[in-house]
Design a protein around this motif. Structure first.
Motif, short mmCIF file in Angstrom:
data_model
loop_
_atom_site.label_atom_id
_atom_site.label_comp_id
_atom_site.label_asym_id
_atom_site.label_seq_id
_atom_site.Cartn_x
_atom_site.Cartn_y
_atom_site.Cartn_z
N TYR A 1 11.52 -9.78 -8.29
CA TYR A 1 10.20 -10.43 -8.25
C TYR A 1 9.93 -10.93 -6.83
N THR A 2 8.81 -10.52 -6.28
CA THR A 2 8.36 -11.03 -4.99
C THR A 2 6.94 -11.56 -5.15
N PRO A 3 6.69 -12.83 -4.85
CA PRO A 3 5.34 -13.39 -4.99
C PRO A 3 4.30 -12.61 -4.19
N THR A 4 4.67 -12.19 -2.98
CA THR A 4 3.73 -11.44 -2.14
C THR A 4 3.36 -10.12 -2.80
N GLY A 5 4.36 -9.40 -3.32
CA GLY A 5 4.09 -8.13 -3.96
C GLY A 5 3.26 -8.28 -5.22
N MET A 6 3.55 -9.30 -6.02
CA MET A 6 2.79 -9.53 -7.25
C MET A 6 1.35 -9.91 -6.93
N PHE A 7 1.17 -10.79 -5.96
CA PHE A 7 -0.18 -11.21 -5.58
C PHE A 7 -0.98 -10.03 -5.04
N THR A 8 -0.34 -9.19 -4.22
CA THR A 8 -1.01 -8.01 -3.69
C THR A 8 -1.42 -7.05 -4.81
N ALA A 9 -0.52 -6.87 -5.79
CA ALA A 9 -0.82 -5.98 -6.91
C ALA A 9 -1.99 -6.50 -7.74
N ILE A 10 -2.03 -7.81 -7.96
CA ILE A 10 -3.14 -8.39 -8.74
C ILE A 10 -4.47 -8.16 -8.04
N GLN A 11 -4.51 -8.42 -6.73
CA GLN A 11 -5.75 -8.24 -5.98
C GLN A 11 -6.18 -6.77 -5.95
N TYR A 12 -5.20 -5.88 -5.87
CA TYR A 12 -5.52 -4.45 -5.86
C TYR A 12 -6.08 -4.00 -7.21
N MET A 13 -5.48 -4.49 -8.30
CA MET A 13 -5.92 -4.08 -9.63
C MET A 13 -7.30 -4.63 -9.97
N LYS A 14 -7.67 -5.76 -9.40
CA LYS A 14 -8.99 -6.33 -9.67
C LYS A 14 -10.11 -5.42 -9.19
N ASP A 15 -9.83 -4.62 -8.14
CA ASP A 15 -10.85 -3.72 -7.60
C ASP A 15 -10.92 -2.40 -8.35
N MET A 16 -10.02 -2.20 -9.30
CA MET A 16 -10.05 -0.97 -10.09
C MET A 16 -11.19 -1.04 -11.10
N ALA B 1 2.70 0.58 0.01
CA ALA B 1 2.88 -0.70 0.70
C ALA B 1 4.07 -1.47 0.13
N LEU B 2 4.18 -1.52 -1.20
CA LEU B 2 5.30 -2.22 -1.83
C LEU B 2 6.62 -1.57 -1.48
N CYS B 3 6.62 -0.23 -1.41
CA CYS B 3 7.85 0.49 -1.08
C CYS B 3 8.31 0.16 0.33
N ILE B 4 7.38 0.17 1.28
CA ILE B 4 7.73 -0.11 2.67
C ILE B 4 8.26 -1.53 2.82
N PHE B 5 7.52 -2.50 2.29
CA PHE B 5 7.90 -3.90 2.47
C PHE B 5 9.17 -4.24 1.69
N SER B 6 9.26 -3.80 0.44
CA SER B 6 10.41 -4.15 -0.38
C SER B 6 11.69 -3.52 0.17
N PHE B 7 11.61 -2.23 0.53
CA PHE B 7 12.80 -1.57 1.06
C PHE B 7 13.25 -2.22 2.36
N THR B 8 12.30 -2.57 3.22
CA THR B 8 12.65 -3.21 4.49
C THR B 8 13.27 -4.57 4.27
N TRP B 9 12.70 -5.36 3.35
CA TRP B 9 13.27 -6.68 3.06
C TRP B 9 14.68 -6.57 2.53
N ARG B 10 14.89 -5.67 1.58
CA ARG B 10 16.22 -5.55 0.98
C ARG B 10 17.23 -4.97 1.99
N TRP B 11 16.78 -4.04 2.81
CA TRP B 11 17.68 -3.40 3.78
C TRP B 11 18.13 -4.41 4.85
#
Length: 270
Positions: free
Chosen positions: A142-157, A190-200
């Motif tokens: 769980y990442t707050p940034t990733g979840m918040f980004t996903a919520i904002q993205y889904m609102k525009d769908m 975006a989630l893949c780039i940020f999450s992989f970089t954070w974990r790496w």
């Protein structure tokens, strides 16, 4: 004048950011004697691969690499699924506590990792995940940034698209996998780039959870190597560090197409 000032600060920022990166990579091709020489040379006087040879000769390097790839890849895949599913539910759901959960997620954005480090360690220990790679994966899902980004993205769908799928007889799982996921490629990139970089690049969590050498990640191993060989072989450490940059660079190059599309789409909307 304003344009000149803008370009001036941009160039200065690039210099201060790129200069340490360049010096680290350039020094990885220097001999150990040249690395310790003073004043330090900007360009290697004679290119040598001694640092890379010493890094590759390390028999444990492959183990560290496997551990880091497993942790970063597994955590990234699970993070993407959790964030996209959670973002879709919190953005398009109709349950009563949706607004409260959205506000709670926004509040967690202001909580730093250092604040929860001690209770996180206690939870990991009680779950008996100390000296386990899953102890590095599960807290990173769980990442707050990733979840918040996903919520904002889904609102525009568009809601009309989802409603038309329901009218055609599609259930929620079919809508999610056949409509939401394909439309979420920029978000996933975006989630893949940020999450992989954070974990790496994560160092603190492996330092807390892992104390068995066979479970070390690359970043933790870099810190350990400094105390070996009776000194600090900085050319080997810099070569080792340069090798660790390659996977994150590959991830960015693979997903940058979708990532840039998402940025451009967001810019056009606003």
């Amino acid at each position: 004048m304003a344009k000149f000032i803008k370009w001036f600060f941009l160039i200065v920022a690039l210099i201060f950011y790129m200069l340490p990166v360049y010096y680290s990579i350039a020094s990885s091709f220097k001999s150990l004697k040249e690395v310790y020489s003073y004043p330090p040379s900007i360009f290697p006087k004679s290119l040598t691969l001694d640092g890379y040879r010493e890094a590759i000769k390390n028999q444990e390097l492959l183990t560290y690499l496997k551990n880091t790839i497993f942790v970063a890849t597994t955590a990234t895949v699970i993070t993407i699924l959790v964030c996209v599913m959670g973002g879709y539910g919190l953005a398009k759901g109709t349950f009563v506590s949706r607004i409260a959960l959205n506000r709670l997620i926004v509040m967690t954005l202001f909580v730093t990792a250092q604040v929860i480090m001690v209770p996180l360690f206690v939870v990991i220990r009680r779950l008996e995940l100390i000296n386990s790679l899953w102890g590095l994966i599960l807290p990173a899902i769980y990442t707050p940034t990733g979840m918040f980004t996903a919520i904002q993205y889904m609102k525009d769908m568009p809601d009309e698209l989802l409603e038309s799928a329901k009218i055609d007889g599609a259930n929620e799982w079919q809508i999610f996998w056949r409509i939401v996921m394909p439309l979420s490629k920029p978000l996933i990139a975006a989630l893949c780039i940020f999450s992989f970089t954070w974990r790496w690049n994560d160092f603190v969590l492996p330092l807390l959870v892992v104390n068995r050498r066979s479970l070390y990640t690359l970043q933790l191993a870099l810190a350990v190597i400094q105390g070996e060989y009776g000194g600090v072989p900085w050319n080997t450490i810099l070569a080792f560090s340069t090798l660790t940059i390659i996977p994150t660079l590959v991830i960015f190059l693979v997903f940058q197409k979708f990532f840039m599309k998402g940025i451009m789409a967001g810019g056009l909307k606003y």
